[in-house]
Design a protein around this motif. Structure first.
Motif, PDB file in Angstrom:
ATOM      1  N   ILE A 296       0.911  -1.150   0.000  1.00 58.27           N
ATOM      2  CA  ILE A 296       0.000   0.000   0.000  1.00 58.27           C
ATOM      3  C   ILE A 296       0.944   1.191   0.000  1.00 58.27           C
ATOM      4  O   ILE A 296       1.688   1.379   0.959  1.00 58.27           O
ATOM      5  CB  ILE A 296      -0.843   0.109   1.286  1.00 58.27           C
TER       6      ILE A 296
ATOM      7  N   HIS B  90     -14.472  -8.641  14.219  1.00 53.46           N
ATOM      8  CA  HIS B  90     -14.428  -7.215  14.552  1.00 53.46           C
ATOM      9  C   HIS B  90     -14.965  -6.957  15.946  1.00 53.46           C
ATOM     10  O   HIS B  90     -14.795  -5.877  16.488  1.00 53.46           O
ATOM     11  CB  HIS B  90     -15.227  -6.399  13.523  1.00 53.46           C
TER      12      HIS B  90
ATOM     13  N   ASN C  33      -9.877  -1.418  10.308  1.00 51.71           N
ATOM     14  CA  ASN C  33     -10.058  -1.643   8.864  1.00 51.71           C
ATOM     15  C   ASN C  33      -8.746  -1.357   8.130  1.00 51.71           C
ATOM     16  O   ASN C  33      -8.086  -0.358   8.405  1.00 51.71           O
ATOM     17  CB  ASN C  33     -11.140  -0.714   8.294  1.00 51.71           C
ATOM     18  N   GLY C  34      -8.415  -2.256   7.234  1.00 56.76           N
ATOM     19  CA  GLY C  34      -7.208  -2.050   6.423  1.00 56.76           C
ATOM     20  C   GLY C  34      -5.918  -2.411   7.127  1.00 56.76           C
ATOM     21  O   GLY C  34      -4.826  -2.211   6.578  1.00 56.76           O
ATOM     22  N   ALA C  35      -5.999  -2.980   8.334  1.00 59.30           N
ATOM     23  CA  ALA C  35      -4.780  -3.303   9.100  1.00 59.30           C
ATOM     24  C   ALA C  35      -3.981  -4.444   8.464  1.00 59.30           C
ATOM     25  O   ALA C  35      -2.767  -4.532   8.641  1.00 59.30           O
ATOM     26  CB  ALA C  35      -5.162  -3.683  10.533  1.00 59.30           C
ATOM     27  N   GLY C  36      -4.687  -5.320   7.742  1.00 52.89           N
ATOM     28  CA  GLY C  36      -4.003  -6.445   7.103  1.00 52.89           C
ATOM     29  C   GLY C  36      -4.474  -7.810   7.616  1.00 52.89           C
ATOM     30  O   GLY C  36      -3.810  -8.817   7.381  1.00 52.89           O
ATOM     31  N   LYS C  37      -5.651  -7.865   8.257  1.00 55.28           N
ATOM     32  CA  LYS C  37      -6.142  -9.122   8.847  1.00 55.28           C
ATOM     33  C   LYS C  37      -6.446 -10.162   7.757  1.00 55.28           C
ATOM     34  O   LYS C  37      -5.980 -11.296   7.833  1.00 55.28           O
ATOM     35  CB  LYS C  37      -7.417  -8.854   9.676  1.00 55.28           C
ATOM     36  N   SER C  38      -7.249  -9.736   6.762  1.00 53.20           N
ATOM     37  CA  SER C  38      -7.593 -10.688   5.691  1.00 53.20           C
ATOM     38  C   SER C  38      -6.338 -11.070   4.919  1.00 53.20           C
ATOM     39  O   SER C  38      -6.173 -12.226   4.515  1.00 53.20           O
ATOM     40  CB  SER C  38      -8.595 -10.073   4.713  1.00 53.20           C
ATOM     41  N   SER C  39      -5.451 -10.099   4.740  1.00 51.45           N
ATOM     42  CA  SER C  39      -4.209 -10.391   4.007  1.00 51.45           C
ATOM     43  C   SER C  39      -3.391 -11.434   4.753  1.00 51.45           C
ATOM     44  O   SER C  39      -2.791 -12.322   4.127  1.00 51.45           O
ATOM     45  CB  SER C  39      -3.376  -9.110   3.825  1.00 51.45           C
TER      46      SER C  39
ATOM     47  N   ILE D 220       1.899  -4.639   2.507  1.00 48.91           N
ATOM     48  CA  ILE D 220       0.635  -4.851   3.245  1.00 48.91           C
ATOM     49  C   ILE D 220       0.913  -5.677   4.505  1.00 48.91           C
ATOM     50  O   ILE D 220       0.411  -5.372   5.578  1.00 48.91           O
ATOM     51  CB  ILE D 220      -0.395  -5.557   2.342  1.00 48.91           C
TER      52      ILE D 220
ATOM     53  N   GLU E 232     -13.931 -13.122   8.796  1.00 51.58           N
ATOM     54  CA  GLU E 232     -15.155 -12.429   9.204  1.00 51.58           C
ATOM     55  C   GLU E 232     -16.401 -13.307   9.010  1.00 51.58           C
ATOM     56  O   GLU E 232     -17.323 -12.935   8.277  1.00 51.58           O
ATOM     57  CB  GLU E 232     -15.314 -11.118   8.432  1.00 51.58           C
TER      58      GLU E 232
HETATM   59  N1  LIG Z   1      -3.714  -7.864  -3.461  1.00 46.53           N
HETATM   60  C1  LIG Z   1      -3.690  -6.597  -3.009  1.00 46.53           C
HETATM   61  N2  LIG Z   1      -3.025  -5.640  -3.704  1.00 46.53           N
HETATM   62  C2  LIG Z   1      -2.964  -4.369  -3.257  1.00 46.53           C
HETATM   63  N3  LIG Z   1      -3.550  -3.940  -2.118  1.00 46.53           N
HETATM   64  C3  LIG Z   1      -4.225  -4.858  -1.390  1.00 46.53           C
HETATM   65  C4  LIG Z   1      -4.332  -6.226  -1.784  1.00 46.53           C
HETATM   66  N4  LIG Z   1      -5.047  -6.887  -0.856  1.00 46.53           N
HETATM   67  C5  LIG Z   1      -5.374  -5.979   0.091  1.00 46.53           C
HETATM   68  N5  LIG Z   1      -4.884  -4.760  -0.223  1.00 46.53           N
HETATM   69  C6  LIG Z   1      -4.929  -3.556   0.612  1.00 46.53           C
HETATM   70  O1  LIG Z   1      -4.224  -3.895   1.793  1.00 46.53           O
HETATM   71  C7  LIG Z   1      -4.833  -3.299   2.937  1.00 46.53           C
HETATM   72  C8  LIG Z   1      -5.175  -4.372   3.943  1.00 46.53           C
HETATM   73  O2  LIG Z   1      -6.270  -5.117   3.441  1.00 46.53           O
HETATM   74  P1  LIG Z   1      -6.963  -6.265   4.289  1.00 46.53           P
HETATM   75  O3  LIG Z   1      -8.152  -6.713   3.514  1.00 46.53           O
HETATM   76  O4  LIG Z   1      -5.961  -7.271   4.673  1.00 46.53           O
HETATM   77  O5  LIG Z   1      -7.397  -5.443   5.588  1.00 46.53           O
HETATM   78  P2  LIG Z   1      -8.318  -5.900   6.801  1.00 46.53           P
HETATM   79  O6  LIG Z   1      -7.549  -5.646   8.042  1.00 46.53           O
HETATM   80  O7  LIG Z   1      -8.830  -7.264   6.586  1.00 46.53           O
HETATM   81  O8  LIG Z   1      -9.458  -4.817   6.678  1.00 46.53           O
HETATM   82  P3  LIG Z   1     -11.061  -4.876   6.918  1.00 46.53           P
HETATM   83  O9  LIG Z   1     -11.262  -4.906   8.400  1.00 46.53           O
HETATM   84  O10 LIG Z   1     -11.525  -3.588   6.317  1.00 46.53           O
HETATM   85  O11 LIG Z   1     -11.600  -6.078   6.198  1.00 46.53           O
HETATM   86  C9  LIG Z   1      -6.013  -2.505   2.423  1.00 46.53           C
HETATM   87  O12 LIG Z   1      -5.600  -1.162   2.276  1.00 46.53           O
HETATM   88  C10 LIG Z   1      -6.312  -3.150   1.074  1.00 46.53           C
HETATM   89  O13 LIG Z   1      -6.880  -2.217   0.189  1.00 46.53           O
END
Ligand SMILES: Nc1ncnc2c1ncn2[C@@H]1O[C@H](COP(=O)(O)OP(=O)(O)OP(=O)(O)O)[C@@H](O)[C@H]1O
Length: 264
Positions: free
Chosen positions: A38, A225, A63-69, A43, A193
């Motif tokens: 990012i 969450h 939100n956006g911390a990187g949990k799903s990633s 990420i 989630e």
């Molecule tokens: N493949 C990717 N390429 C570029 N950016 C990405 C990719 N996957 C996720 N992101 C970005 O990385 C950041 C983290 O995304 P992620 O989905 O891991 O957050 P999260 O903690 O799960 O957030 P949320 O609580 O909103 O679901 C976000 O800014 C997202 O837009």
């Protein structure tokens, strides 16, 4: 303004960790840095954590911390630039990915069901990777259909087996998605989630399903969450902030601690 990371860095991670029987490592992430960024920050920016066999851990963060990633990286769906992720001590690399993924099943955000297929066929889809193209053309063996039906029954969904999943409520769809994930007989369930958007009753049902699987020995790693839910159902919590793990410890009393940190 202080960040969650800086506030949490003073917490002694090991002392906060719930007492777990030492059954060995299910997932180990060592300084994992994602290729995807990012802006100019990866990420996942040096993820260090170890999840033990049989642990029920909630992944929390803004939100956006990187949990799903993080979940995606554990499943081998987010390539790393450096560092490593091991599942049952098998590294998640291109050459070993199939073996590393073997004990895993993933529950995607929103369930990811095929809406026009009935619940039973959606559950059977959980087995698709396990059959060759020819076997799939002949249809699923009766034993697998029986297995899928039993899983739906375990999740209280047997009566909806032949109903298209688009006609099911959000909570019912999530339970079908859990049944589909279980078709792989996983040792480790990654859930992104699983209760977002569900009503109170459905949330309790889905979380109880996860708790039951955990009581049978499954390692559960779920993004949540809701801090109260994390305290109720998970033994431990991982807090992610800006692509790093800033806390891995007991899920108890997390609510007050976390809210205080966000306000500060
Ligand atoms: N493949 C990717 N390429 C570029 N950016 C990405 C990719 N996957 C996720 N992101 C970005 O990385 C950041 C983290 O995304 P992620 O989905 O891991 O957050 P999260 O903690 O799960 O957030 P949320 O609580 O909103 O679901 C976000 O800014 C997202 O837009």
């Amino acid at each position: 303004m202080s960040t969650i990371s800086s506030e949490l860095s003073s917490i002694d991670i090991d002392k906060q960790r719930a007492k777990l029987p030492n059954l060995g490592s299910a997932i180990r992430s060592q300084a994992a840095v994602s290729r995807a960024k990012i802006g100019n920050r990866p990420i996942l920016d040096g993820i260090d954590c170890e999840i033990e066999q049989g642990e029920f851990v909630a992944i929390l963060g803004l939100n956006g911390a990187g949990k799903s990633s993080l979940l995606r990286a554990i499943a081998g769906l987010m390539p790393l630039k450096s560092g490593s992720i091991l599942v049952n001590d098998v590294p998640m690399t291109p050459s070993t990915r199939d073996r590393a993924r073997q004990p895993l099943a993933m529950l995607f955000q929103g369930g990811g069901l095929i809406p026009q297929l009935c619940a039973l066929d959606n559950v059977l889809c959980g087995k698709l990777g396990g059959f060759s193209g020819w076997q799939t053309l002949r249809g699923f063996p009766a034993s697998e259909r029986q297995n899928a039906l039993e899983l739906l029954d375990r999740l209280g969904m047997a009566e909806f087996a032949s109903q298209p999943t688009r006609q099911l409520s959000g909570g019912q769809q999530q339970r079908v998605a859990i049944a589909r994930a279980l078709m792989r007989s996983p040792q480790i369930l990654l859930a992104d989630e699983p209760v977002t958007g569900l009503d109170i009753m459905a949330i309790q049902q889905v979380m109880k399903n996860l708790a039951h699987l955990h009581s049978e020995g499954m390692t559960i790693v779920t993004v949540l969450h809701d801090l109260a839910l994390a305290s109720t159902y998970a033994q431990t919590a991982i807090i992610v902030d800006r692509g790093r793990v800033v806390y891995h410890g007991s899920s108890q009393n997390l609510s007050a601690q976390f809210e205080q940190l966000i306000e500060s």
